[in-house]
Enzyme design. Structure first.
Site, PDB file in Angstrom:
ATOM      1  N   HIS A 154     -10.508  -6.091   8.398  1.00  0.00           N
ATOM      2  CA  HIS A 154     -11.023  -5.900   7.043  1.00  0.00           C
ATOM      3  C   HIS A 154     -12.414  -5.264   7.052  1.00  0.00           C
ATOM      4  CE1 HIS A 154      -7.912  -8.970   6.532  1.00  0.00           C
ATOM      5  NE2 HIS A 154      -7.842  -8.611   5.242  1.00  0.00           N
ATOM      6  N   GLU A 164       0.819  -1.209   0.000  1.00  0.00           N
ATOM      7  CA  GLU A 164       0.000   0.000   0.000  1.00  0.00           C
ATOM      8  C   GLU A 164       0.852   1.258   0.000  1.00  0.00           C
ATOM      9  OE1 GLU A 164      -0.589  -2.672   1.809  1.00  0.00           O
ATOM     10  OE2 GLU A 164      -2.582  -3.297   1.204  1.00  0.00           O
TER      11      GLU A 164
END
Lengths: 324, 311
Positions: free
Chosen positions: A129, A60
């Site tokens: 998540h 990321e």
């Protein structure tokens, strides 16, 4: 006018933007060959080719760092972080680079990038998540944050975000990708910073955004049977947010509750409520309330997650407090 | 040598013809210094403090506060050691017209000291409408006053003062008591008994109370005459006609006051020779002019010629 899924509306927005402006490029994990983890980039690699639609490694920091650089270099990157939880790894690029560049270089340039990422639970994805971390980003001067609830805004806000000269975070909701809605053949762009009146009402205002808009509509439908009319405001933009629209609604109903899936403490609701306590003080006929998730990580077990996420019942209980 | 000097209603402006003394600032008998405020005069919306023209002592208050009198009317008197020549004409210091009070902060406590719990909107509505939140009962949680409570609030109507009789009707008449005195002496019955009998006959109907020596002596129903004396009771409740006999040592004429509980009063004054006066006082709403004339005529006829009492 055609019925379209939320995920498909995102793909169409990307497709239209890329067709219109060759500077628009796309990269992230699984966005190219796989068409996106939720199918929101399906077909774009085929149409625009690998130079403009790229898969990246699971990094990321690299994705967002590259996007900041590409944007400074004149491109208009749209990157995807597969789950909002992992924005943690990209925070330096976002907070210290993307958000600061215009200010630190005396407005000689900007960072016209877009970061798409889904938040929210309800699919049993567990503590890492499922989080809703939009308040972190809305707290950073230099970042814009939008959160579409409807199919139309999924398209319109993404188009506006891509057009915007500054970094914009577009927060989608995992539970909404499959949601259906009407999308005109020539859909409009949604201006950033403008709320939407999702349901006109009289007795109390619910300020919300994202998937919670539908929770609010559900509660409003239930309460309408008792003659209680909720006004539902879909913020659409969290930073900047449309305090004028919220104040106008408060002036009508004199009661307000903020609903969001994010943890209640230190959230968007806290900001809205604090601001309205100031500019709307004399309009208040009840305490300003928030309904959000409890102050704990999102549980994995479905039974627990169902109780964790604020539902229409929780909102109705809050509205009853407002009307007491 | 001390001189007594009048305090008069000052003329405070070219167009001023009268003024209201709204407050005495000095107590009766109190000494005051020159320049001290003696009383306050109000005309239209201007209140003016009237200063003492000389040091002295207030010896008389001729009008009560709230009384309106013409300019130049004496309102009080004072004594002073200051020579008359040295006393300037009274000075008056105007007080600015009362300004609307700045929006006072809403009362934060009730009479019992408890804090008023109200929503901001309820407070604003109450402020805009001049409603004292402390007077409201809140319908919200814990008694919180909500906007709806303010909107539903109706201030209590001011207590209705009993309508004042501005000018009661007064009728003065007399009868010749010669025959009645003769009858009274012959029958050796008390003189007032004949008055009771006559009034009972003359007054159309209702409850009649007789007062002598400052207290209600008896009450009777009209048209019952002498029987009523035996049945006399001493209740002092509301009555239709109050009859007052001032007695042999009473005044020549007496004009009693009337009020809502006794709207008609009849007073027999002290008789002198062939003239025994009586005065009828009535609230015009309780007794019309014609009825008053008729009542007086019947009384005069019955008492001047007591044999008529038989009929």
């Amino acid at each position: 006018m055609a019925e379209t899924r939320y995920g498909r509306a995102i793909a169409k927005a990307l497709e239209d933007a890329m067709a219109e402006d060759p500077a628009v490029i796309l990269f992230g994990e699984d966005v190219a060959k796989a068409g996106g983890p939720f199918g929101a980039t399906r077909g774009l690699l085929e149409r625009f080719g690998p130079d403009r639609v790229r898969d990246t490694p699971i990094s990321e920091a690299a994705i967002v760092g590259a996007a900041v650089g590409a944007a400074m270099g004149g491109l208009k990157p749209v990157v995807e972080i597969m789950f909002m939880d992992f924005i943690t790894l990209a925070m330096d690029a976002l907070v210290n680079q993307a958000a600061k560049a215009r200010f630190m270089f005396g407005a000689q340039g900007s960072v016209p990038m877009v970061l798409r990422t889904p938040h929210g639970g309800g699919i049993g994805a567990g503590p890492q998540h499922s989080q809703c971390l939009e308040a972190w980003l809305a707290h950073v001067p230099g970042l814009k944050v939008v959160c579409p609830a409807t199919v139309g805004d999924a398209y319109g806000l993404l188009r506006a975000a891509i057009d915007d000269p500054d970094p914009v975070i577009v927060i989608e909701n995992k539970a909404l990708y499959a949601a259906k809605g009407e999308l005109p053949d020539q859909p409009e762009k949604t201006p950033i910073g403008k709320a939407r009146l999702a349901r006109p009402g009289r007795d109390a205002t619910v300020v919300t955004y994202g998937a919670s808009v539908f929770t609010a509509i559900e509660a409003a439908t239930t309460l309408a049977k008792e003659g209680i009319e909720l006004e539902v405001i879909d913020l659409r933009s969290l930073q900047p947010w449309d305090e004028g629209a919220v104040l106008a609604s408060l002036k009508k109903t004199h009661r307000l509750v903020v609903l969001h899936e994010a943890v209640e403490a230190f959230g968007v609701g806290a900001e809205v409520v604090a601001r309205l306590a100031d500019i709307g003080f004399d309009e208040l006929d009840a305490p300003l309330l928030r309904v959000g998730a409890p102050f704990m990580p999102v549980p994995f077990a479905k039974s627990l997650e169902d109780r964790y996420r604020p539902d229409a019942k929780a909102l109705i209980a809050a509205v009853r407090r407002l009307l007491a | 040598m001390a001189a007594t000097i009048d305090l008069v209603m000052p003329k405070l402006g070219l167009t001023m013809t009268e003024g209201t003394l709204v407050e005495w600032k000095v107590a009766l008998g109190a000494a005051f210094a020159v320049g001290e405020i003696l009383f306050v005069v109000e005309t239209d919306k201007i209140a003016t403090e009237v200063e003492a023209p000389a040091a002295g002592q207030l010896t008389e208050m001729l009008i009560a506060k709230g009384t309106t009198v013409a300019v130049g009317t004496p309102v009080g008197r004072y004594t002073t050691e200051t020579a008359a020549a040295e006393i300037p004409s009274p000075k008056a210091a105007p007080i600015a017209a009362p300004q609307p009070e700045p929006a006072a902060p809403q009362a934060v406590t009730r009479r019992d000291g408890a804090r008023v719990i109200a929503t901001p909107r309820a407070r604003r509505l109450a402020r805009d409408q001049g409603i004292d939140l402390a007077a409201l009962t809140g319908s919200g949680p814990g008694g919180r006053i909500k906007a709806a409570d303010v909107e539903a609030y109706r201030p209590p109507a001011p207590a209705m003062a009993p309508p004042e009789i501005l000018a009661p009707m007064v009728l003065v008449d007399a009868f010749d008591p010669t025959a009645l005195i003769a009858l009274h002496r012959k029958l050796k019955k008390p003189f007032p008994a004949f008055l009771v009998l006559a009034v009972g006959r003359a007054f159309a109907s209702g409850r009649i109370a007789f007062e002598r020596g400052g207290r209600i002596d008896m009450t009777v129903a009209a048209r019952r005459g002498l029987t009523a004396i035996a049945e006399a009771d001493f209740k002092t409740e509301a009555t239709d006609l109050l009859v007052i006999d001032v007695g042999k040592d009473g005044p020549a004429e007496f004009r009693p006051s009337v009020d809502a509980t006794a709207p008609i009063a009849l007073a027999f004054g002290r008789a002198k020779g062939e003239r025994a006066p009586f005065t009828l006082v009535a609230d015009p709403k309780a007794l019309g002019h014609e009825a008053a004339f008729a009542l007086a005529r019947r009384l005069r006829d019955l008492l001047s010629d007591p044999l008529r009492l038989l009929l």
